[in-house]
Design an enzyme around this catalytic site. Structure first.
Site, mmCIF file in Angstrom:
data_model
loop_
_atom_site.group_PDB
_atom_site.id
_atom_site.type_symbol
_atom_site.label_atom_id
_atom_site.label_comp_id
_atom_site.label_asym_id
_atom_site.label_seq_id
_atom_site.Cartn_x
_atom_site.Cartn_y
_atom_site.Cartn_z
ATOM 1 N N ARG A 70 50.962 -6.597 23.928
ATOM 2 C CA ARG A 70 49.898 -6.820 24.899
ATOM 3 C C ARG A 70 49.016 -7.979 24.430
ATOM 4 O O ARG A 70 48.755 -8.116 23.227
ATOM 5 C CB ARG A 70 49.073 -5.546 24.981
ATOM 6 C CG ARG A 70 47.931 -5.569 25.986
ATOM 7 C CD ARG A 70 48.418 -5.590 27.397
ATOM 8 N NE ARG A 70 47.389 -5.195 28.344
ATOM 9 C CZ ARG A 70 47.538 -5.350 29.657
ATOM 10 N NH1 ARG A 70 48.637 -5.878 30.162
ATOM 11 N NH2 ARG A 70 46.590 -4.960 30.472
ATOM 12 N N THR A 344 54.319 -8.447 37.681
ATOM 13 C CA THR A 344 54.754 -7.909 36.419
ATOM 14 C C THR A 344 56.224 -7.677 36.645
ATOM 15 O O THR A 344 56.685 -7.748 37.772
ATOM 16 C CB THR A 344 53.975 -6.601 36.174
ATOM 17 O OG1 THR A 344 52.615 -6.946 36.076
ATOM 18 C CG2 THR A 344 54.445 -5.865 34.950
ATOM 19 N N THR A 362 54.366 -8.917 31.690
ATOM 20 C CA THR A 362 53.483 -9.374 32.765
ATOM 21 C C THR A 362 52.652 -10.588 32.385
ATOM 22 O O THR A 362 52.395 -10.835 31.211
ATOM 23 C CB THR A 362 52.527 -8.242 33.187
ATOM 24 O OG1 THR A 362 51.834 -8.625 34.364
ATOM 25 C CG2 THR A 362 51.539 -7.906 32.096
ATOM 26 N N ASN A 364 49.979 -10.553 34.447
ATOM 27 C CA ASN A 364 49.029 -9.873 35.319
ATOM 28 C C ASN A 364 49.284 -10.299 36.763
ATOM 29 O O ASN A 364 50.259 -9.885 37.352
ATOM 30 C CB ASN A 364 47.577 -10.095 34.905
ATOM 31 C CG ASN A 364 46.671 -9.099 35.618
ATOM 32 O OD1 ASN A 364 47.126 -8.024 36.008
ATOM 33 N ND2 ASN A 364 45.405 -9.433 35.824
ATOM 34 N N ASP A 386 42.163 -7.289 33.277
ATOM 35 C CA ASP A 386 42.478 -5.866 33.092
ATOM 36 C C ASP A 386 41.416 -5.143 32.266
ATOM 37 O O ASP A 386 41.408 -3.915 32.195
ATOM 38 C CB ASP A 386 43.854 -5.681 32.434
ATOM 39 C CG ASP A 386 44.984 -5.586 33.464
ATOM 40 O OD1 ASP A 386 44.680 -5.450 34.663
ATOM 41 O OD2 ASP A 386 46.159 -5.649 33.070
ATOM 42 N N SER A 415 46.209 -1.395 30.040
ATOM 43 C CA SER A 415 47.319 -1.664 30.956
ATOM 44 C C SER A 415 47.700 -0.398 31.706
ATOM 45 O O SER A 415 47.301 0.711 31.337
ATOM 46 C CB SER A 415 48.511 -2.154 30.144
ATOM 47 O OG SER A 415 49.647 -2.319 30.962
ATOM 48 N N SER A 416 48.493 -0.574 32.745
ATOM 49 C CA SER A 416 49.100 0.570 33.443
ATOM 50 C C SER A 416 50.613 0.580 33.278
ATOM 51 O O SER A 416 51.307 1.419 33.877
ATOM 52 C CB SER A 416 48.785 0.500 34.945
ATOM 53 O OG SER A 416 47.407 0.511 35.163
ATOM 54 N N GLY A 436 53.469 -3.544 39.447
ATOM 55 C CA GLY A 436 52.637 -3.011 40.528
ATOM 56 C C GLY A 436 51.232 -2.619 40.108
ATOM 57 O O GLY A 436 50.573 -1.869 40.819
ATOM 58 N N GLY A 437 50.773 -3.109 38.939
ATOM 59 C CA GLY A 437 49.401 -2.799 38.517
ATOM 60 C C GLY A 437 49.201 -1.297 38.421
ATOM 61 O O GLY A 437 50.019 -0.579 37.838
HETATM 62 O O1 DON Z 1 49.011 -4.338 32.595
HETATM 63 C C1 DON Z 1 48.798 -4.027 33.756
HETATM 64 O O2 DON Z 1 48.649 -2.882 34.118
HETATM 65 C C2 DON Z 1 48.780 -5.103 34.818
HETATM 66 N N1 DON Z 1 48.359 -6.350 34.245
HETATM 67 C C3 DON Z 1 50.121 -5.188 35.463
HETATM 68 C C4 DON Z 1 50.173 -6.187 36.585
HETATM 69 C C5 DON Z 1 51.250 -5.961 37.558
HETATM 70 O O3 DON Z 1 51.977 -5.005 37.493
HETATM 71 C C6 DON Z 1 51.387 -6.942 38.645
HETATM 72 N N2 DON Z 1 52.506 -6.611 39.463
HETATM 73 N N3 DON Z 1 52.682 -6.573 40.571
#
Ligand code: DON
Length: 532
Positions: A70, A344, A362, A364, A386, A415-416, A436-437
């Site tokens: 990360r 991501t 990712t 982000n 984030d 992060s997620s 997908g965040g």
């Molecule tokens: O680490 C995270 O949770 C986010 N930065 C992930 C971003 C993400 O999945 C974008 N995708 N669509």
């Protein structure tokens, strides 16, 4: 279907690279490394050298592995760096341009992963170099996404990147990335030092100076990828291995799975209003805990054992009403003090030796900060967003946070991402993850529940419409294709519904008895599965 090994990624070229490496005798870790490097070239929206990620693996020698690469807040970062003097939050600065970038972790992560690989690093990086140097042919969707960002690429760059063109990109054009090829060669020749020191480091720091960013030589030199214990738990005789802090993913998944474990979802049935309502309420409660309790454990004591304790989770569900949606403002994070205590990308790989690897990486947002390091050809992340830039201020994904996830120098932003492996009888059974965040943990949750509880096929578990709740904002997000009658039933229970075109791009492998390997690439993108 395959019998030896399989690779699923968001890009057909990257999946082919992974397959090539497996056939060459590489193991799943080799394939995962080569695939990530290829994605850094052919999938610049999320594949990267300038971002970060997490690897979760179950190796044939029994080792359960998590590697944390990360991004980190630069040394000059501070809690209020995205606030105007009057306290106004500036998400434009946390989401775009030089200042939004955390110290990249990917190259360190690949080098750390390589300890578990079999083939020389130069073999794994060769396909990426070739693709950057000679170019690759882009699809209509790729052309569209580059065209849509031309204005932003111009605005956030100090030197014109390879993505910018005076005429529109179209399907069939070749994208050549010479600077990126040179950066990859420096990594091939010098390993981690080819990125964090020497010419690449100089190019990064010079880019920071031109664009008023704050990443320094010292930040780069000090960056380390960290081997961590995965976050694991048992679910009805299966062992689930996922990513712990600084990702909330594994803990959220654990909380959600345990909150449904004793509730006989099977009897309700897949996509029944009862099941979706229950799962949405479970998601709501887990995300309330995320906002309050979760952050980088190197900096903040996250009460992981407390918030995954089964009595605690039972208590969290004590106010669940099967007839009625809860109201998020009335649902607080669980109190542990009292108890004492968009773009991501994910890839899943299995090999013929029995190793399984799940990786989510990712920048982000799609194309990260939109800033390319001049002369080095790779995009920088906008991962700083984030962090919780101010308590209660939503990030790109609408997630709110608190002190646990406040900015501090050297800290990793929460992060997620949820790269996950489920074991059955000790052997890899399901390998899954998605971008997908904040919808990542809930998508992985659904993929697992769809298979383990509802008995859906692997294909249906990925393809069928998904939903998502994250406590705040108090809305239940559904995909457009979600059944209208179920939507109406949920609205009748009081859920406020928001429709989106797609949730995630889930890449799933199921290893069936007799080592029949089923690899499913999500139809929501141009994803592809390869196997042999
Ligand atoms: O680490 C995270 O949770 C986010 N930065 C992930 C971003 C993400 O999945 C974008 N995708 N669509």
């Amino acid at each position: 279907m395959a019998s030896n090994g399989a690779v699923v990624t968001a890009h057909p070229i990257a999946s082919k690279v992974g397959l090539e490496i497996l056939k060459l005798g590489g193991n799943a870790v080799d394939a995962a490394i080569a695939t990530q490097l290829a994605l850094a070239v052919v999938y610049p929206a999320a594949g990267n050298l300038g971002g970060g990620g997490f690897l979760v693996a179950k190796l044939k020698n029994g080792v359960e592995l998590a590697i944390d690469y990360r991004e980190k807040a630069p040394g000059k970062a501070h809690a209020d760096m995205y606030l105007d003097p009057d306290g106004t939050p500036r998400t434009d600065k946390s989401q775009y341009g030089h200042l939004s970038a955390g110290v990249p972790g990917t190259v360190a992560g690949l080098c750390e992963s390589h300890r578990h690989a079999k083939l020389p690093f130069r073999v794994l990086i060769e396909p990426a170099i070739r693709l950057a140097e000679n170019g690759f042919v882009i699809s209509r969707a790729e052309a569209n996404s580059l065209n849509a960002l031309q204005e932003q690429f111009r605005r956030y760059n100090t030197q014109t990147p390879a993505f910018v063109r005076s005429t529109a990109w179209k399907a069939g054009d070749t994208l050549v990335q010479k600077d990126l090829a040179e950066t990859l060669k420096r990594i091939r020749d010098k390993g981690k030092n080819g990125f964090y020191r020497g010419k690449t480091a100089r190019l990064i720091v010079e880019e920071m100076k031109r664009g008023r960013g704050i990443i320094s030589y010292k930040d780069l030199k000090n960056y380390r990828a960290v081997p961590r214990d995965p976050h694991s738990f048992e679910y009805k005789g299966h062992r689930v291995i996922s990513m712990g802090m600084p990702s909330s993913g594994g803990v959220l998944l654990h909380q959600m799975m345990k909150m449904i474990e004793d509730r006989n979802l099977q009897a309700f049935g897949f996509h029944s209003p009862e099941a979706v309502h229950l799962m949405a309420e479970v998601e709501r409660r887990a995300f309330a805990d995320r906002a309050e309790h979760m952050g980088d454990m190197d900096f903040y004591k996250v009460p992981v054992a407390d918030i995954t304790n089964e009595d605690y989770l039972r208590e969290r569900m004590s106010d669940f009403n099967p007839e009625k949606a809860s109201i998020s403002s009335a649902i607080r994070a669980g109190s542990v003090a009292l108890r004492e205590s968009q773009q991501t990308t994910h890839l899943s790989v299995v090999d013929k030796e029995g190793n399984a690897v799940a990786v989510t990486i990712t920048l982000n947002n799609s194309y990260g900060s939109k800033t390319v390091v001049g002369g080095a050809g790779f995009l920088l992340n906008d991962e700083m967003d984030d962090f919780s830039i101010k308590p209660g201020v939503p990030n790109l994904y609408g997630a709110v946070g608190s002190r646990a996830n406040a900015i501090e120098p050297g800290k990793r932003m929460l992060s997620s991402m949820t790269p996950t492996i489920v074991l059955k009888n000790g052997e890899p059974y399901i390998i899954v993850g998605t971008p997908g965040g904040t919808t990542i943990p809930t998508s992985v949750f659904q993929a697992l529940v769809n298979i383990l509880e509802f008995g859906l096929s692997a294909e249906d578990a990925v393809y069928r419409p998904k939903f998502h709740h994250q406590w705040q904002p108090d809305v239940l997000t559904i995909e457009k294709a979600f059944p209208a009658d179920v939507r109406a039933a949920l609205e009748a229970k009081g859920h406020k519904i928001r429709e989106v075109s797609a949730i995630g791009r889930t890449e799933l492998i199921v290893v069936h008895p007799g080592r029949r390997i089923e690899a499913i690439a999500d139809i929501r993108g141009e994803d592809s599965a390869e196997g042999y």
